[in-house]
Design an enzyme around this catalytic site. Sequence first.
Site, mmCIF file in Angstrom:
data_model
loop_
_atom_site.group_PDB
_atom_site.id
_atom_site.type_symbol
_atom_site.label_atom_id
_atom_site.label_comp_id
_atom_site.label_asym_id
_atom_site.label_seq_id
_atom_site.Cartn_x
_atom_site.Cartn_y
_atom_site.Cartn_z
ATOM 1 N N GLY A 60 50.345 9.621 15.981
ATOM 2 C CA GLY A 60 49.092 8.873 15.821
ATOM 3 C C GLY A 60 48.229 9.042 17.050
ATOM 4 N N GLN A 65 41.557 6.996 23.097
ATOM 5 C CA GLN A 65 42.440 7.828 23.931
ATOM 6 C C GLN A 65 41.753 9.138 24.310
ATOM 7 O OE1 GLN A 65 45.877 7.260 21.026
ATOM 8 N NE2 GLN A 65 46.980 7.399 22.974
ATOM 9 N N CYS A 114 53.718 6.065 24.418
ATOM 10 C CA CYS A 114 52.299 6.265 24.119
ATOM 11 C C CYS A 114 51.807 7.566 24.746
ATOM 12 C CB CYS A 114 51.473 5.085 24.637
ATOM 13 S SG CYS A 114 49.707 5.227 24.284
ATOM 14 N N LEU A 115 50.983 8.289 24.016
ATOM 15 C CA LEU A 115 50.434 9.545 24.525
ATOM 16 C C LEU A 115 49.595 9.303 25.787
ATOM 17 C CD1 LEU A 115 49.427 11.071 21.085
ATOM 18 C CD2 LEU A 115 51.052 12.111 22.690
ATOM 19 N N HIS A 157 50.153 0.298 16.072
ATOM 20 C CA HIS A 157 50.045 0.828 17.446
ATOM 21 C C HIS A 157 48.648 1.417 17.668
ATOM 22 C CE1 HIS A 157 51.659 3.076 21.076
ATOM 23 N NE2 HIS A 157 50.567 3.760 20.805
ATOM 24 N N GLU A 158 48.152 2.157 16.640
ATOM 25 C CA GLU A 158 46.828 2.797 16.784
ATOM 26 C C GLU A 158 45.687 1.779 16.723
ATOM 27 O OE1 GLU A 158 49.127 5.970 17.291
ATOM 28 O OE2 GLU A 158 47.093 5.559 17.959
ATOM 29 N N HIS A 161 45.046 0.140 19.939
ATOM 30 C CA HIS A 161 44.215 0.914 20.880
ATOM 31 C C HIS A 161 42.733 0.626 20.674
ATOM 32 C CE1 HIS A 161 46.997 3.343 23.175
ATOM 33 N NE2 HIS A 161 47.558 3.861 22.106
#
Length: 187
Positions: A60, A65, A114-115, A157-158, A161
């Site tokens: 995701g 981000q 997390c990325l 999670h997304e 953000h």
Amino acid sequence: MITMDNIIREGNPTLREVAEEVCLPLKEEEIVLGKKMLEFLKNSQDPEKAEELHLRGGVGLAAPQLDISKRIIAVHVPNSDPEIAEPTLSTVMYNPKILSHSIQEACLGEGEGCLSVDREVPGYVVRHAKITISYYDMDGKPHKIRLKNYESIVVQHEIDHLNGVMFYDHINEKNPFALKEGVLVIK
Ligand SMILES: CC(C)(C)[C@H](NC(=O)Nc1cc(F)cc(F)c1)C(=O)N(CC(=O)NO)CC1CCCC1
Ligand SMILES: [Zn+2]
């Protein structure tokens, strides 16, 4: 194409902003962005491309981000059965919104990463087990879907953000692995 260099890391204030809703009809650049976000996730899950482009395998990605404070997320969740090539959920969501959720809660047994976070943060991230969400797709078409298990966790999670929330904000500081009665642990 999007690579890890385009992904901002914790400390960048954009990750703590509440992102702006997109207006309909979508701008061409917002559609292109969505396509590129989904392409990044697919590339990141392709062994050759991931190695060539040094990508972390992602499921995701949220526009903040990429330092773009807009309510756009992309999810590409492969099927847990390796025999099935079809991903269980693969789409770009514009203005995703949680309409309702289960009382039951759930978390990933391995915790989350997390990325945008280049470190391990151990602990259970307790979320809603099931959610009903609405969103618009790249064609501007409205959707209302119910999600559970891993897909539900990824989308939460997304969406976090988009609200400036990081996964570790949910971890119990005193005891990161404390679990209330009845929380579903997803393998
Ligand atoms: C941070 C990272 C470890 C890269 C995480 N991937 C993941 O958990 N596993 C994974 C990777 C694959 F490629 C295919 C697969 F089925 C599983 C992830 O992409 N994210 C997305 C993110 O950081 N979005 O902002 C974190 C996940 C934690 C829980 C849900 C999303
Ligand atoms: Zn993340």
